[in-house]
Design a protein around this motif. Structure first.
Motif, PDB file in Angstrom:
ATOM      1  N   LEU A 111       1.010  -1.317  -0.352  1.00 13.26           N
ATOM      2  CA  LEU A 111      -0.573  -0.335   0.224  1.00 13.26           C
ATOM      3  C   LEU A 111       0.944   1.216   0.280  1.00 13.26           C
ATOM      4  O   LEU A 111       0.802   2.280   0.018  1.00 13.26           O
ATOM      5  CB  LEU A 111      -0.294   0.327   1.731  1.00 13.26           C
ATOM      6  N   GLY A 112       2.339   1.022   0.135  1.00  4.08           N
ATOM      7  CA  GLY A 112       2.918   2.529   0.301  1.00  4.08           C
ATOM      8  C   GLY A 112       4.095   2.505   1.912  1.00  4.08           C
ATOM      9  O   GLY A 112       2.937   1.856   2.681  1.00  4.08           O
ATOM     10  N   ASP A 113       4.813   2.981   1.941  1.00  5.62           N
ATOM     11  CA  ASP A 113       5.026   3.478   3.290  1.00  5.62           C
ATOM     12  C   ASP A 113       4.464   4.000   4.635  1.00  5.62           C
ATOM     13  O   ASP A 113       4.635   3.937   5.469  1.00  5.62           O
ATOM     14  CB  ASP A 113       6.775   3.996   3.240  1.00  5.62           C
ATOM     15  N   GLU A 114       4.049   5.539   3.376  1.00  4.52           N
ATOM     16  CA  GLU A 114       2.958   5.882   4.271  1.00  4.52           C
ATOM     17  C   GLU A 114       1.785   5.076   4.994  1.00  4.52           C
ATOM     18  O   GLU A 114       1.175   5.646   6.326  1.00  4.52           O
ATOM     19  CB  GLU A 114       2.791   7.608   3.577  1.00  4.52           C
ATOM     20  N   GLU A 115       1.237   4.557   4.049  1.00  2.00           N
ATOM     21  CA  GLU A 115      -0.136   3.842   4.530  1.00  2.00           C
ATOM     22  C   GLU A 115       0.472   2.774   5.391  1.00  2.00           C
ATOM     23  O   GLU A 115      -0.674   2.460   6.573  1.00  2.00           O
ATOM     24  CB  GLU A 115      -1.079   3.430   3.170  1.00  2.00           C
ATOM     25  N   ALA A 116       1.155   2.308   5.398  1.00  2.00           N
ATOM     26  CA  ALA A 116       1.928   1.726   5.987  1.00  2.00           C
ATOM     27  C   ALA A 116       2.076   1.438   7.398  1.00  2.00           C
ATOM     28  O   ALA A 116       1.569   0.938   8.999  1.00  2.00           O
ATOM     29  CB  ALA A 116       2.688   0.662   5.878  1.00  2.00           C
ATOM     30  N   ALA A 117       3.208   2.720   7.437  1.00  2.00           N
ATOM     31  CA  ALA A 117       3.773   3.254   8.428  1.00  2.00           C
ATOM     32  C   ALA A 117       1.841   4.128   9.553  1.00  2.00           C
ATOM     33  O   ALA A 117       2.007   4.184  11.318  1.00  2.00           O
ATOM     34  CB  ALA A 117       4.254   4.717   8.536  1.00  2.00           C
ATOM     35  N   SER A 118       1.061   4.544   8.882  1.00  3.56           N
ATOM     36  CA  SER A 118      -0.144   4.986   9.557  1.00  3.56           C
ATOM     37  C   SER A 118      -0.608   3.563  10.242  1.00  3.56           C
ATOM     38  O   SER A 118      -1.900   4.374  11.320  1.00  3.56           O
ATOM     39  CB  SER A 118      -0.724   5.816   8.583  1.00  3.56           C
ATOM     40  N   MET A 119      -0.209   2.106   9.486  1.00  2.00           N
ATOM     41  CA  MET A 119      -1.566   0.894  10.538  1.00  2.00           C
ATOM     42  C   MET A 119      -0.616   0.924  11.397  1.00  2.00           C
ATOM     43  O   MET A 119      -1.065  -0.343  11.989  1.00  2.00           O
ATOM     44  CB  MET A 119      -1.911   0.270   9.514  1.00  2.00           C
ATOM     45  N   GLY A 120       0.214   1.241  11.839  1.00  2.00           N
ATOM     46  CA  GLY A 120       0.888   1.073  12.461  1.00  2.00           C
ATOM     47  C   GLY A 120       2.960  -0.222  12.690  1.00  2.00           C
ATOM     48  O   GLY A 120       3.362  -0.806  13.212  1.00  2.00           O
ATOM     49  N   VAL A 121       3.218  -0.441  11.414  1.00  2.00           N
ATOM     50  CA  VAL A 121       4.177  -1.524  10.826  1.00  2.00           C
ATOM     51  C   VAL A 121       5.226  -0.561  10.150  1.00  2.00           C
ATOM     52  O   VAL A 121       5.333   0.261  10.030  1.00  2.00           O
ATOM     53  CB  VAL A 121       3.740  -1.440   9.517  1.00  2.00           C
ATOM     54  N   ASP A 122       6.132  -0.939  11.326  1.00  2.00           N
ATOM     55  CA  ASP A 122       8.078  -0.642  11.371  1.00  2.00           C
ATOM     56  C   ASP A 122       7.741  -1.099   9.759  1.00  2.00           C
ATOM     57  O   ASP A 122       8.724  -1.745   9.644  1.00  2.00           O
ATOM     58  CB  ASP A 122       8.843  -1.506  11.880  1.00  2.00           C
ATOM     59  N   THR A 123       8.094  -0.570   8.828  1.00  2.00           N
ATOM     60  CA  THR A 123       8.366  -0.212   6.802  1.00  2.00           C
ATOM     61  C   THR A 123       9.718  -1.205   6.876  1.00  2.00           C
ATOM     62  O   THR A 123      10.407  -1.941   6.078  1.00  2.00           O
ATOM     63  CB  THR A 123       7.555   0.739   6.157  1.00  2.00           C
ATOM     64  N   ARG A 124      10.703  -0.357   8.082  1.00  2.00           N
ATOM     65  CA  ARG A 124      12.156  -0.496   7.626  1.00  2.00           C
ATOM     66  C   ARG A 124      12.815  -1.430   7.931  1.00  2.00           C
ATOM     67  O   ARG A 124      12.786  -2.091   7.212  1.00  2.00           O
ATOM     68  CB  ARG A 124      12.990   0.364   8.168  1.00  2.00           C
ATOM     69  N   LEU A 125      11.981  -2.200   9.050  1.00  2.00           N
ATOM     70  CA  LEU A 125      12.497  -3.529   9.914  1.00  2.00           C
ATOM     71  C   LEU A 125      11.905  -4.513   8.905  1.00  2.00           C
ATOM     72  O   LEU A 125      12.811  -5.568   8.658  1.00  2.00           O
ATOM     73  CB  LEU A 125      11.863  -3.649  11.776  1.00  2.00           C
ATOM     74  N   VAL A 126      10.769  -4.400   8.553  1.00  2.00           N
ATOM     75  CA  VAL A 126       9.268  -5.496   7.874  1.00  2.00           C
ATOM     76  C   VAL A 126       9.844  -5.849   7.241  1.00  2.00           C
ATOM     77  O   VAL A 126      10.860  -7.233   6.108  1.00  2.00           O
ATOM     78  CB  VAL A 126       7.857  -5.391   7.608  1.00  2.00           C
TER      79      VAL A 126
END
Length: 351
Positions: free
Chosen positions: A241-256
């Motif tokens: 969905l994109g980094d911004e959307e993922a971050a807004s859902m509480g997902v640590d995009t860099r780690l994942v």
């Protein structure tokens, strides 16, 4: 798509894989009768039960009297069994890595060699052959250099400016080019009568030399890489969905993203180290799975694993049965992959 529509294709292709898995033991220049195959499989299973029972200090004689000759047993355990197992494992791992890369990079063109894993493995194998290493040395060097290449790519991208994803891809292209040049130089100085043909054949991909120790060597890193990918597949969904959307859902995009890349690279390195260079599987199979179950990684990843194993096992069966001389797997996968890729490029829906 409803849950039932998801489950039906997975069940169908799982059954197809099981059937092909059994049939593959019967194919080859030395025929094995289905009754002999059934007897050897049953005898092996009973011996495993005996070992399990012995742990509890119990004794049981469950084996059956062999009605097959020693040559048939040798062909089954030393040639067919490791080859069939490796074909399934390599196909499963390469296609899974391709699907994971395409998700985290949000790029339908991403493939398992995007970070240079294949180029590093090729260089390591070519160097081992040049130095006169045994088969286990070739496998080990390919695996080590594959991981070294990816670590180098990630180190370069860390100091580069710009988008993290873009710098990773560019660093992968650069480092891959360097190791490809090294492989070309090794081919230039290799003995043309002995070493060069071996290097060239390895680069085309083959499971001809597969042995049970190779299965054991590859299984551990494959499992270490595959298990986290399966467990993280819902997070890969969010990354698409994109980094911004993922971050807004509480997902640590860099780690994942880092974990997925490392796991995908690990299974790629393990696969290439035992099979050589096999192209197109990691690019084509994930797209084929998408055509069947859509973009939901909860179902896409399991189906990709099944289709990858089914595809490479079928290609390997053709490779060793079509002609008197085996056709390298890389050639056959290209013959199938290239036309399918052209289809992807020209269809109206795009990727």
């Amino acid at each position: 798509m409803s849950q039932r529509k998801y489950d039906i294709p997975i069940a169908i292709f799982s059954l197809a894989l099981l059937v092909l898995f059994v049939v593959s033991f019967l194919l080859g220049r030395y025929p094995i009768h289905p009754m002999e195959l059934g007897g050897m499989l049953l005898d092996s299973f009973l011996h495993l039960v005996e070992r399990f029972v012995s742990v509890f200090h119990l004794q049981a004689d469950l084996g059956i009297e062999p009605f097959w000759d020693p040559q048939t047993s040798a062909v089954f355990f030393s040639i067919r069994l490791p080859r069939v197992l490796l074909a399934c494992l390599v196909g499963c791992c390469i296609s899974t890595a391709g699907a994971a890369y395409q998700g985290v990079f949000q790029n339908p063109m991403a493939a398992p060699d995007i970070l240079g894993a294949s180029s590093g493995a090729a260089f390591g194998a070519a160097l081992a052959i040049l130095l006169g290493a045994a088969s286990w040395g070739i496998t080990g060097m390919a695996f080590v250099f594959s991981l070294v290449t990816v670590l180098l790519v990630m180190l370069v991208s860390r100091f580069a400016r710009g988008s993290r994803v873009m710098t990773l891809i560019l660093a992968g292209i650069m480092v891959s080019s360097l190791f490809s040049s090294g492989t070309s130089y090794i081919k230039l100085v290799a003995d043309p009568n002995d070493q060069l043909p071996q290097i060239t054949y390895w680069l085309m991909g083959s499971l001809t030399e597969a042995k049970l120790p190779d299965v054991g060597f590859a299984c551990i890193p494959m499992l270490i890489g595959l298990v986290p990918l399966v467990l993280l597949r819902w997070r890969i969904n969010i990354l698409t969905l994109g980094d911004e959307e993922a971050a807004s859902m509480g997902v640590d995009t860099r780690l994942v993203r880092t974990v997925v890349i490392l796991c995908s690279t690990l299974v790629t390195a393990a696969s290439v180290s035992v099979s050589g260079m096999i192209g197109w599987v990691g690019l084509v199979i994930p797209h084929l799975a998408r055509r069947i179950v859509g973009n939901n990684y909860m179902k896409l990843l399991p189906l990709t694993m099944i289709l990858g194993a089914l595809f490479l096992l079928g290609v390997d069966d053709i490779s060793r049965s079509l002609m008197a001389k085996e056709i390298p797997l890389g050639i056959l996968t290209s013959l199938v992959g290239a036309p399918f890729f052209l289809y992807l490029l020209t269809r109206k829906e795009g990727f």
